[in-house]
Design a protein around this motif. Structure first.
Motif, PDB file in Angstrom:
ATOM      1  N   UNK A   1     -57.115  -4.291  31.010  1.00 30.43           N
ATOM      2  CA  UNK A   1     -57.011  -5.686  31.444  1.00 30.43           C
ATOM      3  C   UNK A   1     -58.266  -6.084  32.205  1.00 30.43           C
ATOM      4  N   UNK A   2     -58.764  -5.172  33.060  1.00 26.51           N
ATOM      5  CA  UNK A   2     -59.975  -5.459  33.836  1.00 26.51           C
ATOM      6  C   UNK A   2     -61.182  -5.639  32.935  1.00 26.51           C
ATOM      7  N   UNK A   3     -61.164  -4.985  31.758  1.00 26.65           N
ATOM      8  CA  UNK A   3     -62.277  -5.134  30.817  1.00 26.65           C
ATOM      9  C   UNK A   3     -62.172  -6.409  29.995  1.00 26.65           C
TER      10      UNK A   3
ATOM     11  N   UNK B   1     -55.037  -9.006  24.634  1.00 29.26           N
ATOM     12  CA  UNK B   1     -53.960  -8.482  23.788  1.00 29.26           C
ATOM     13  C   UNK B   1     -54.155  -6.979  23.668  1.00 29.26           C
ATOM     14  N   UNK B   2     -53.092  -6.225  23.983  1.00 30.69           N
ATOM     15  CA  UNK B   2     -53.124  -4.775  23.891  1.00 30.69           C
ATOM     16  C   UNK B   2     -52.161  -4.338  22.798  1.00 30.69           C
TER      17      UNK B   2
ATOM     18  N   UNK C   1     -46.412  -6.784  34.775  1.00 28.26           N
ATOM     19  CA  UNK C   1     -46.672  -6.843  36.217  1.00 28.26           C
ATOM     20  C   UNK C   1     -48.164  -6.873  36.511  1.00 28.26           C
ATOM     21  N   UNK C   2     -48.930  -6.073  35.775  1.00 24.60           N
ATOM     22  CA  UNK C   2     -50.374  -6.002  35.998  1.00 24.60           C
ATOM     23  C   UNK C   2     -51.066  -7.311  35.640  1.00 24.60           C
ATOM     24  N   UNK C   3     -50.638  -7.918  34.535  1.00 25.72           N
ATOM     25  CA  UNK C   3     -51.363  -9.093  34.026  1.00 25.72           C
ATOM     26  C   UNK C   3     -50.989 -10.366  34.761  1.00 25.72           C
ATOM     27  N   UNK C   4     -49.769 -10.437  35.298  1.00 23.10           N
ATOM     28  CA  UNK C   4     -49.352 -11.611  36.054  1.00 23.10           C
ATOM     29  C   UNK C   4     -49.486 -12.885  35.258  1.00 23.10           C
ATOM     30  N   UNK C   5     -50.194 -13.860  35.828  1.00 19.93           N
ATOM     31  CA  UNK C   5     -50.341 -15.163  35.168  1.00 19.93           C
ATOM     32  C   UNK C   5     -51.232 -15.100  33.943  1.00 19.93           C
TER      33      UNK C   5
ATOM     34  N   UNK D   1     -50.821 -13.164  31.514  1.00 18.19           N
ATOM     35  CA  UNK D   1     -49.887 -12.948  30.398  1.00 18.19           C
ATOM     36  C   UNK D   1     -50.544 -12.221  29.235  1.00 18.19           C
ATOM     37  N   UNK D   2     -51.058 -11.064  29.519  1.00 17.39           N
ATOM     38  CA  UNK D   2     -51.673 -10.233  28.491  1.00 17.39           C
ATOM     39  C   UNK D   2     -50.589  -9.753  27.517  1.00 17.39           C
TER      40      UNK D   2
END
Length: 595
Positions: free
Chosen positions: A359-361, A365-366, A387-391, A393-394
Motif C-alpha cells: 500500500x505504501x508503494x 489493487x492487490x 484496516x490498513x488502507x482506510x479511506x 479503499x485498496x
C-alpha cells in the motif's frame, strides 16, 4: 454492402451504448441509476441472434411499465439502427438483435489494422495493480502445486495488463520463521557431509531443534558450495556453541541458492517477476511493527484473551493475554494474534507488514494467488487490508488454486528423483514442455482440482486443447504462406462482402467476442476463460477449414476468384492474430507448423 467504416473494438459495449440511448428516448423520465444493470450478451442459443439485452426487464420497475411493452418499443427503435438487421422482443423482456453483415465484417479489417493489440482495454489503467503469486518458501524445489499457482498468477497478471491495468508481478519471499531456520540446519548437514563429517544423519538430526526436516538431495550442491566458500571455517569446534551466533550465515546462503534455483525453474516456465520482496528484509526494517503501531493508533490493536477454539480443545491451549488485531470489525470471525508468547511477530503480523508495504508503494489493487489450503486465511487478510488502507479503499482479491494430480498411463505419478517426495515443476516441464504445461494448467478453473495426464497433454487429437488451438494457428499460417504472405494492410482493404457463408460469419462473430472476453475474464480474475475462448475459436476455424474441403467454393485460395480469396485470407489472418493475442495472455508461444 460496404464494410462499416467505424467498427469499434468491443461491439457489445457499442451496442449497449445504443440500447441506453434508445431507452433514454423511449423513457425520458427514467433515472440514470436504473440503467446500470443493463447488459448486452451473446444469446445462449445462436439461432436467436447475435446479441441479447435484458434492458426491458431491469428498467421495468422504475419505469412502472410491463417489461413486454418496453421490449416491444426498444426492439422497434433498435431495428432502425444501421448496424442492426433485425430486432425482436423475446421471453419475459429480452430483446434479441441480429447485426448487419457489413457491421460484423468491419471487425476483420480492424483486427488486421491493430494486430495483437485487438482486445486491449483501458479499464483501471489509473490504478496500479500488484499481483503476488508463487511466493513459495525457499526450502525446496518448486513442485506441481507451485506450478499451477505460477501459471495462474502469471496469466492473470498478463490478462489484467491486456485489460488496461498497470501491473507489477511480485514474488514475496517467505525467508523468515521456523521453516527457513530448519532449511539452515539442513544445509549445514550437507555442508558437514561435504567436509567429511563422521556423524550419521540420525545423530545430527537428534542434535538439532525439531530434527532434520529437509532431506532432499537438492541441498547437496548447497552444502558443497558452502564448503567451497568457507572451507572448514564452519566446522564444529570452530563455531560458537550457540547456533544463533552463526546459523544466519548458513541460512542466508541457503536461501540465496534456493532462490536462484526457483528463479531458474520459473524462467523455464516462462515466468518473470518484476519485484522480489523479502519477508526477512521487511522484518529487519520494522515494517510490520510500524504497521501494527498505525493500527494501534486507529484503536484496532488491544490486549485480550481469545475464546478457546471451537470443537476439541488442544492440549497446549491456555487462556493468556495476547496482542490482538480487531479483525472482527472488518468481517473476520475472530480477532487475530499479532505476537507470539516470546514477543516476536506472528506470521500474520509479518503478513500485515507485507501488505502495508504494498500500500505504501502506491498500489490501489492487490491480487494474490494462494493454494486452496490457505482459504481460511483470506478473511483475516481482507480485514487487515481494509484496516490498513482506510479511506484509500485498496482492493484486495485472493485467487485460490486447487491441487494437481499428475497421471501417466492412467496411474498417479507420486514422486520425483530430485525431491524424493513430490513431482517438481522441472519434472513436468522436462516431460511435456513449457507451453503444454502452461496451457493445460489453464484449462480448468483455478479452484477446481485437476488431473494432469502426461499422456493426453502430448496427444495430437481434438481432445487435447493444447494441440487443437496450436493446430488452428498452424493451419492459418500454412494458408498464409501458401498465399505468399500477403501484407495485412492489403488484406485490410479486401472486399469482405464475399464472406457470406454461415461458417465464415460464425468465425467473425467469435473474433468479435475477444475484447469482451478479455474484459470479463479480467474483472472476474479468471484467466481460464481465455483457454476456453481459444478452444471455441479454434473449433470455429476448423469447421470452416473442413467446409472448404467438402465444398470447393469455400476454399481459402481460389485462383479463379481473387476478390473472394483476398476476403478469406483476411479472415484467416485475423483469426491467427486473435489466437496469438490469446496465447500471449496465457504465456504460450504460437506454433507456425505442426510436425
Amino acid at each position: 454492402m460496404e464494410q462499416h467504416p467505424d467498427a469499434p473494438q468491443d461491439i457489445f459495449a457499442a451496442l449497449r451504448t445504443e440500447v441506453l440511448a434508445c431507452l433514454r428516448r423511449i423513457l425520458p423520465d427514467l433515472p440514470e441509476e436504473a440503467l446500470a444493470r443493463v447488459t448486452m450478451e451473446p444469446p445462449r442459443d445462436p439461432s436467436h441472434g447475435d446479441m441479447s439485452t435484458n434492458a426491458a426487464m431491469v428498467v421495468a420497475k422504475p419505469a412502472r411499465q410491463p417489461p413486454a411493452k418496453i421490449a416491444a418499443q426498444l426492439a422497434e427503435a433498435l431495428a432502425q439502427l444501421p448496424m442492426v438487421s433485425g430486432a425482436a422482443p423475446a421471453g419475459p423482456g429480452f430483446v434479441n438483435l441480429r447485426l448487419a453483415e457489413d457491421y460484423l465484417h468491419g471487425q476483420v479489417p480492424l483486427i488486421l489494422r491493430v494486430g495483437e493489440a485487438y482486445g486491449d482495454g483501458q479499464a483501471g489503467s489509473d490504478v496500479p495493480v500488484n499481483v503476488e503469486y508463487v511466493s513459495a518458501n525457499p526450502t525446496g524445489p518448486m513442485h506441481v502445486g507451485h506450478c499451477r499457482g505460477a501459471v495462474v498468477g502469471d496469466a492473470l497478471a498478463n490478462l489484467l495488463a491486456k485489460a488496461g491495468a498497470r501491473v507489477t508481478k511480485e514474488y514475496y519471499i517467505n525467508d523468515a520463521g521456523a521453516q527457513v531456520q530448519a532449511l539452515g540446519y539442513a544445509a549445514y548437514w550437507r555442508y558437514l557431509q561435504a567436509i567429511g563429517t563422521t556423524l550419521t544423519e540420525e545423530e545430527y538430526s537428534a542434535s538439532i531443534p525439531g530434527g532434520l526436516q529437509y532431506r532432499g538431495e537438492y541441498l547437496i550442491p548447497v552444502g558443497e558450495a558452502l564448503r567451497d566458500r568457507h572451507g572448514e571455517a564452519l566446522a564444529p569446534g570452530k563455531l560458537p556453541a550457540d547456533p544463533a551466533l552463526w546459523l544466519d550465515t548458513v541460512r542466508e546462503f541457503a536461501v540465496a541458492r534456493m532462490m536462484e534455483a526457483i528463479r531458474e525453474d520459473l524462467a523455464a516456465l516462462g515466468v518473470a517477476h518484476d519485484v522480489f520482496i523479502s519477508e526477512a528484509d521487511l522484518v529487519r526494517r520494522g515494517v510490520a511493527d510500524r504497521a501494527i503501531a498505525d493500527l494501534s493508533a486507529k484503536g484496532l490493536v488491544y490486549e485480550g484473551v481469545l475464546e478457546p477454539p471451537k470443537g476439541k480443545l488442544p492440549e497446549d491451549w491456555e487462556p493468556r493475554p495476547q496482542t490482538l488485531f480487531a479483525s472482527t470489525r472488518f468481517g473476520d470471525d475472530v480477532d487475530r494474534p499479532l505476537r507470539k508468547s516470546d514477543g516476536s511477530n506472528t506470521y500474520f503480523a509479518n503478513d500485515i507488514g507485507n501488505h502495508a508495504d504494498k500500500i505504501a508503494r502506491g498500489f490501489g489493487e492487490l491480487v494474490q494467488v494462494w493454494g486452496a489450503d490457505h482459504g481460511g486465511y483470506v478473511p483475516r487478510m481482507k480485514a487487515a487490508v481494509a484496516a490498513l488502507s482506510g479511506e484509500k479503499r485498496v482492493g484486495f482479491t485472493v485467487v485460490l488454486t486447487q491441487i494437481v494430480k499428475v497421471l501417466k498411463g492412467g496411474e498417479p505419478v507420486r514422486m520425483s528423483k530430485r525431491a524424493g517426495t513430490y513431482i517438481t515443476l522441472r519434472d513436468l516441464i522436462d516431460e511435456v514442455g513449457r507451453d503444454a504445461v502452461r496451457f493445460t494448467m489453464l484449462t480448468r478453473k483455478s479452484d477446481a482440482q485437476m488431473d494432469f495426464d502426461l499422456d493426453k497433454v502430448v496427444e495430437q487429437s481434438r481432445e487435447n486443447p493444447v494441440f487443437y488451438v496450436q493446430y488452428a494457428h498452424a493451419r492459418c499460417r500454412s494458408v498464409l504462406r501458401q498465399a505468399g504472405e500477403p501484407a495485412q494492410s492489403d488484406l485490410a482493404a479486401a472486399p469482405l462482402g464475399h464472406l457470406k457463408d454461415e461458417a465464415e460469419l460464425a468465425l467473425i462473430r467469435r473474433l468479435s467476442l475477444w475484447p469482451r472476453v478479455v474484459e470479463g475474464a479480467a474483472a472476474a480474475r479468471e484467466p481460464h476463460r481465455i483457454a476456453f475462448y481459444l478452444g471455441d475459436l479454434a473449433a470455429d476455424f476448423h469447421i470452416l477449414w473442413n467446409r472448404g474441403r467438402d465444398d470447393a467454393t469455400l476454399r481459402f485460395i481460389r485462383a479463379e476468384e481473387p476478390d473472394a480469396t483476398r476476403a478469406r485470407l483476411a479472415l484467416v489472418a485475423a483469426t491467427a492474430i486473435v489466437i496469438r493475442s490469446g496465447l500471449a495472455v496465457m504465456g504460450v508461444a504460437p506454433v507456425e507448423e505442426m510436425r
